[in-house]
Design a protein around this motif. Structure first.
Motif, PDB file in Angstrom:
ATOM      1  N   GLN A 194       0.847  -1.196   0.000  1.00 54.18           N
ATOM      2  CA  GLN A 194       0.000   0.000   0.000  1.00 54.18           C
ATOM      3  C   GLN A 194       0.882   1.245   0.000  1.00 54.18           C
ATOM      4  N   ARG A 195       0.321   2.342  -0.486  1.00 56.82           N
ATOM      5  CA  ARG A 195       1.095   3.574  -0.638  1.00 56.82           C
ATOM      6  C   ARG A 195       0.464   4.706   0.154  1.00 56.82           C
ATOM      7  N   SER A 196       1.326   5.518   0.729  1.00 57.57           N
ATOM      8  CA  SER A 196       0.904   6.754   1.378  1.00 57.57           C
ATOM      9  C   SER A 196       2.043   7.744   1.203  1.00 57.57           C
ATOM     10  N   GLY A 197       1.843   8.703   0.297  1.00 59.22           N
ATOM     11  CA  GLY A 197       2.944   9.599  -0.031  1.00 59.22           C
ATOM     12  C   GLY A 197       4.058   8.823  -0.698  1.00 59.22           C
ATOM     13  N   ARG A 198       5.252   8.944  -0.145  1.00 54.48           N
ATOM     14  CA  ARG A 198       6.395   8.207  -0.691  1.00 54.48           C
ATOM     15  C   ARG A 198       6.581   6.846  -0.045  1.00 54.48           C
ATOM     16  N   ARG A 199       5.794   6.578   0.973  1.00 56.26           N
ATOM     17  CA  ARG A 199       5.985   5.338   1.715  1.00 56.26           C
ATOM     18  C   ARG A 199       5.179   4.204   1.092  1.00 56.26           C
ATOM     19  N   VAL A 200       5.785   3.036   1.021  1.00 53.48           N
ATOM     20  CA  VAL A 200       5.137   1.835   0.490  1.00 53.48           C
ATOM     21  C   VAL A 200       5.355   0.714   1.484  1.00 53.48           C
ATOM     22  N   GLY A 201       4.299  -0.018   1.789  1.00 53.59           N
ATOM     23  CA  GLY A 201       4.420  -1.134   2.721  1.00 53.59           C
ATOM     24  C   GLY A 201       3.066  -1.725   3.027  1.00 53.59           C
ATOM     25  N   PHE A 202       2.889  -2.154   4.272  1.00 54.54           N
ATOM     26  CA  PHE A 202       1.647  -2.809   4.675  1.00 54.54           C
ATOM     27  C   PHE A 202       1.032  -2.023   5.819  1.00 54.54           C
ATOM     28  N   LEU A 203      -0.162  -1.509   5.569  1.00 54.49           N
ATOM     29  CA  LEU A 203      -0.823  -0.607   6.495  1.00 54.49           C
ATOM     30  C   LEU A 203      -1.944  -1.338   7.214  1.00 54.49           C
ATOM     31  N   THR A 204      -1.976  -1.237   8.532  1.00 52.40           N
ATOM     32  CA  THR A 204      -2.991  -1.926   9.324  1.00 52.40           C
ATOM     33  C   THR A 204      -4.263  -1.077   9.405  1.00 52.40           C
ATOM     34  N   LEU A 205      -5.310  -1.668   9.967  1.00 52.05           N
ATOM     35  CA  LEU A 205      -6.560  -0.935  10.166  1.00 52.05           C
ATOM     36  C   LEU A 205      -6.370   0.230  11.136  1.00 52.05           C
ATOM     37  N   ARG A 206      -5.312   0.203  11.917  1.00 48.12           N
ATOM     38  CA  ARG A 206      -4.994   1.289  12.841  1.00 48.12           C
ATOM     39  C   ARG A 206      -4.099   2.336  12.178  1.00 48.12           C
ATOM     40  N   ASN A 207      -3.951   2.217  10.837  1.00 45.26           N
ATOM     41  CA  ASN A 207      -3.104   3.137  10.065  1.00 45.26           C
ATOM     42  C   ASN A 207      -1.660   3.139  10.568  1.00 45.26           C
ATOM     43  N   GLU A 208      -1.144   1.956  10.737  1.00 47.46           N
ATOM     44  CA  GLU A 208       0.223   1.786  11.225  1.00 47.46           C
ATOM     45  C   GLU A 208       0.963   0.870  10.259  1.00 47.46           C
ATOM     46  N   TRP A 209       2.230   1.232   9.974  1.00 43.60           N
ATOM     47  CA  TRP A 209       3.013   0.436   9.036  1.00 43.60           C
ATOM     48  C   TRP A 209       3.649  -0.752   9.749  1.00 43.60           C
ATOM     49  N   VAL A 210       3.569  -1.930   9.109  1.00 43.74           N
ATOM     50  CA  VAL A 210       4.228  -3.127   9.634  1.00 43.74           C
ATOM     51  C   VAL A 210       5.085  -3.721   8.525  1.00 43.74           C
ATOM     52  N   GLN A 211       5.931  -4.670   8.903  1.00 46.98           N
ATOM     53  CA  GLN A 211       6.939  -5.150   7.963  1.00 46.98           C
ATOM     54  C   GLN A 211       6.415  -6.181   6.963  1.00 46.98           C
ATOM     55  N   THR A 212       5.478  -7.014   7.374  1.00 45.48           N
ATOM     56  CA  THR A 212       5.011  -8.112   6.519  1.00 45.48           C
ATOM     57  C   THR A 212       3.492  -8.220   6.575  1.00 45.48           C
ATOM     58  N   GLN A 213       2.929  -8.950   5.615  1.00 49.03           N
ATOM     59  CA  GLN A 213       1.484  -9.197   5.617  1.00 49.03           C
ATOM     60  C   GLN A 213       1.089 -10.116   6.771  1.00 49.03           C
ATOM     61  N   PHE A 214       1.983 -10.964   7.208  1.00 50.20           N
ATOM     62  CA  PHE A 214       1.763 -11.794   8.390  1.00 50.20           C
ATOM     63  C   PHE A 214       1.483 -10.884   9.580  1.00 50.20           C
ATOM     64  N   GLU A 215       2.351  -9.908   9.816  1.00 47.73           N
ATOM     65  CA  GLU A 215       2.160  -8.992  10.939  1.00 47.73           C
ATOM     66  C   GLU A 215       0.942  -8.082  10.719  1.00 47.73           C
ATOM     67  N   GLN A 216       0.644  -7.788   9.472  1.00 45.82           N
ATOM     68  CA  GLN A 216      -0.560  -7.016   9.165  1.00 45.82           C
ATOM     69  C   GLN A 216      -1.814  -7.785   9.598  1.00 45.82           C
ATOM     70  N   ALA A 217      -1.841  -9.080   9.335  1.00 46.17           N
ATOM     71  CA  ALA A 217      -2.985  -9.905   9.728  1.00 46.17           C
ATOM     72  C   ALA A 217      -3.129  -9.947  11.249  1.00 46.17           C
ATOM     73  N   VAL A 218      -2.009 -10.084  11.962  1.00 44.95           N
ATOM     74  CA  VAL A 218      -2.050 -10.115  13.431  1.00 44.95           C
ATOM     75  C   VAL A 218      -2.518  -8.774  13.985  1.00 44.95           C
ATOM     76  N   ALA A 219      -1.970  -7.677  13.462  1.00 44.07           N
ATOM     77  CA  ALA A 219      -2.339  -6.350  13.950  1.00 44.07           C
ATOM     78  C   ALA A 219      -3.822  -6.069  13.733  1.00 44.07           C
ATOM     79  N   ASN A 220      -4.354  -6.443  12.562  1.00 46.82           N
ATOM     80  CA  ASN A 220      -5.779  -6.224  12.296  1.00 46.82           C
ATOM     81  C   ASN A 220      -6.656  -7.029  13.245  1.00 46.82           C
ATOM     82  N   TRP A 221      -6.241  -8.246  13.537  1.00 43.11           N
ATOM     83  CA  TRP A 221      -7.022  -9.083  14.455  1.00 43.11           C
ATOM     84  C   TRP A 221      -7.032  -8.461  15.859  1.00 43.11           C
ATOM     85  N   LEU A 222      -5.879  -8.042  16.324  1.00 43.97           N
ATOM     86  CA  LEU A 222      -5.802  -7.419  17.644  1.00 43.97           C
ATOM     87  C   LEU A 222      -6.671  -6.162  17.703  1.00 43.97           C
TER      88      LEU A 222
END
Length: 668
Positions: A194-222
């Protein structure tokens, strides 16, 4: 498929009894020798494999007329099944026209037309089901919203899986260990993140960047479960890293951690849990593994660790988030989900079938997550339909078949004819088998072309003609090899192309015109605008050469969005031409004097289509075909064989379609 010669046409016997006059009937006298043999052959099971433009419908009508005029079947004993309502209407009209004239030249056969039943498979199933259920059973198109509402309000496991589905449904999922290098992983993140400005990565439902989609799935669940956390680096010299002695692969090395606010415990995403300690640095350590993530067990594991007593799925933030993600599906998302559920029900897939499909999926993470979710959707569909006393079109065919199996329904047909048999679904096959089993003396005659089997995406069984004898018993199998539509040059080209797949049934195709290389012309374009310029030039050429008023021209594309914006202007400029645009799927069964086939290139919207189907659909759209682009190859064959006199191929110069290259037509 082998041909059984035990049942032969009774031309001589018919002639000796005066029945030779029957062949002078308008529906029969113009038939070819191949068509006559198919019409006059009596067999309990008969399959006619027909080439494009070979007169399948004329043969079907001839079979019905011949069967009735020879007295083998009474009109009320004949059932004709068509692929759709327009095809059924055409068959009905042709039968009405021909049955109004009998072999004696009177109108005595006109009354028989009303007794011959012509219907679609769905119309047949509906009439059978309503024999037993009367007005109590209604057929509905869709109960998806009701099923989703029921599951999301009652099933916490489904709510978790639905969250994963809505997060990753249309996203390519990978993990760093699937990439050959760090550079390859960075390229993946840049392309699919996902993109926001110049940043590209994985954004959680809390609008926080994480390193992998694995961690994105965990963050969204929490986040959805209302569990407050902090996501931060653990540090180079973290106690977890020291305890694990560097055995955990980056980026799952314990350098990033979810710190749960209430308990202070650390939740780590690990590549393997084998060396994970219970405590580190005085803190309790919890972990989920990459295997949990890939197998679909991640939400179960998280719930077991963090909230084992939770029973209600829609509480607090979960209700808010799923309210936004759950019910407001986009049109394409809704269509995809409905298609997956429909195919699962149509093919009566059990849990074991879905598990087997998951192992061979091109997206194993998706398969592990969505298989159980799809099972729950199918079960709930059946439960709600039974509770409301309704069914849908897929369930209706199964209900009709079950009624014949149980003996609660019966029929009086002695001959069942099926047109476009290559498009028959497994549910329709089960209904035919049940009808034949309930009346053993009932005969079956099917007509189709496995080269034109293009509706696999809608549930059609692509090898139904190849397996006809395995599913219906020993049969007489014959062919219609003479085409009246296109010339021999195009026939040779199209036949060679489609038979490159050895799984297709082999047959020669003979045309009644020799033709030449000029009947197929290839123009190369440099851009989309250039393609439309070529299209307009082709129309100019056709308008100058064709002196028949209102000659028909069909512009064919792989997708609906390729419809030319200039079409109204072209219709006005070339008033002597009847110009239409169709997708290749929609054009099946049609023909035109000239065809302009556009968009022949590689890429996402190319021909062949190289875009992977939705992972959820892939789970249920099972196929034993191994030949590359098998369905796309048949679709291209359909496109090639719509033209009577002239075919234009408009292909990209920079990114040429491999199909066009295989044809070997040099750009002009």
């Amino acid at each position: 498929m082998t041909t059984t010669l035990s049942a032969l046409p009774d031309h001589d016997a018919a002639a000796s009894s005066g029945a030779s006059r029957i062949w002078q009937h308008p529906a029969l006298r113009s038939l070819t020798a191949e068509q006559r043999q198919a019409v006059a052959t009596w067999a309990s099971r008969q399959a006619l494999v027909a080439a494009a433009g070979s007169g399948k419908t004329a043969t079907m009508v001839g079979k019905v007329v011949y069967s009735i005029l020879t007295g083998r079947y009474r009109p009320e004993e004949v059932l004709v099944l068509a692929f759709n309502r327009s095809a059924a209407h055409e068959l009905q009209q042709r039968l009405a026209s021909h049955m109004a004239y009998d072999h004696a030249g009177s109108a005595g056969a006109a009354r028989a037309t009303a007794d011959i039943r012509v219907a679609t498979m769905h119309a047949l199933g509906l009439s059978v089901v309503r024999q037993q259920h009367r007005r109590a059973l209604r057929v509905v198109d869709d109960v998806l919203d009701e099923v989703l509402a029921y599951l999301l309000q009652t099933d916490v496991a489904f709510a978790d899986r639905w969250l994963f589905y809505r997060t990753f449904a249309h996203v390519l999922v990978k993990h760093p260990d699937e990439c050959a290098s760090a550079a390859a992983w960075r390229r993946f993140v840049k392309t699919h993140g996902q993109r926001s400005g110049r940043r590209v990565g994985f954004l959680t439902l809390r609008n926080e960047w994480v390193q992998t989609q694995f961690e994105q799935a965990v963050a969204n669940w929490l986040y959805c479960h209302g569990l407050a956390y902090r996501y931060r680096p653990e540090g180079i010299g973290s106690s977890l890293a020291r305890v694990c002695q560097g055995q955990l692969a980056r980026p799952l090395s314990g350098r990033m951690v979810f710190i749960l606010a209430r308990s202070g415990c650390r939740l780590y995403c690990l590549s393997s849990p084998r060396r994970a300690p219970a405590r580190a640095g005085g803190h309790r350590v919890l972990h989920v593994s990459l295997q949990d993530y890939r197998s679909g067990a991640l939400p179960v594991r998280l719930r077991t660790l963090l909230c084992p007593d939770r029973r209600s799925p829609l509480t607090g933030r979960m209700r808010v988030v799923l309210g936004a993600l759950g019910y407001r599906l986009g049109r394409s998302q809704r269509a995809t989900l409905c298609r997956a559920v429909s195919l699962a029900r149509l093919r009566d897939l059990a849990a074991a079938d879905l598990a087997k499909a998951a192992t061979g999926s091109h997206a194993p993470q998706h398969a592990g997550w969505y298989g159980p979710m799809l099972q729950q959707l199918v079960r709930s569909y059946r439960h709600i339909m039974q509770e409301r006393g309704v069914t849908d079109y897929e369930g209706m065919l199964d209900l009709a078949a079950e009624q014949f199996v149980q003996g609660t329904s019966d029929h009086a047909y002695q001959l069942i004819l099926v047109d476009e048999f290559q498009d028959t679904s497994p549910a329709a096959v089960r209904l035919l088998q049940a009808m034949l089993a309930s009346r053993p003396k009932c005969d079956l005659f099917v007509v189709g072309d496995d080269w034109q089997s293009i509706y696999h995406f809608a549930g059609a069984q692509s090898d139904v003609l190849q397996t006809f004898q395995a599913q219906f018993g020993k049969a007489v199998v014959s062919q219609l090899t003479c085409t009246f539509r296109f010339d021999q040059h195009l026939a040779n080209m199209a036949t060679r192309f489609v038979q490159a797949n050895p799984a297709q049934l082999a047959k020669p195709v003979r045309a009644n015109r020799q033709g030449s290389a000029s009947s197929v012309i290839h123009h190369a374009y440099d851009s989309v605008e250039h393609m439309w310029e070529w299209c307009e030039r082709c129309l100019h050429t056709l308008a100058e050469r064709i002196d028949v008023p209102m000659a028909t021209v069909m512009i064919l594309g792989r997708y609906q969005h390729q419809s030319p914006a200039r079409l109204p202007a072209w219709r006005h400029a070339f008033s002597q031409l009847s110009i239409d645009y169709h997708t290749v799927h929609a054009a099946k069964g049609m023909e035109a004097d000239a065809v302009i086939l556009i968009g022949l290139e590689t890429g996402r919207y190319g021909f062949p289509c190289t875009q992977d189907d939705d992972p959820l659909v892939c789970l249920v759209q099972r196929s034993n075909e191994t030949f590359l682009h098998a369905t796309e190859r048949r679709l291209f064959y359909v496109a090639l064989t719509r033209a009577r006199y002239q075919l234009y191929l408009l292909g990209s110069a920079q990114h040429p379609s491999p199909f066009v290259q295989e044809l070997g037509v040099t750009p002009s």
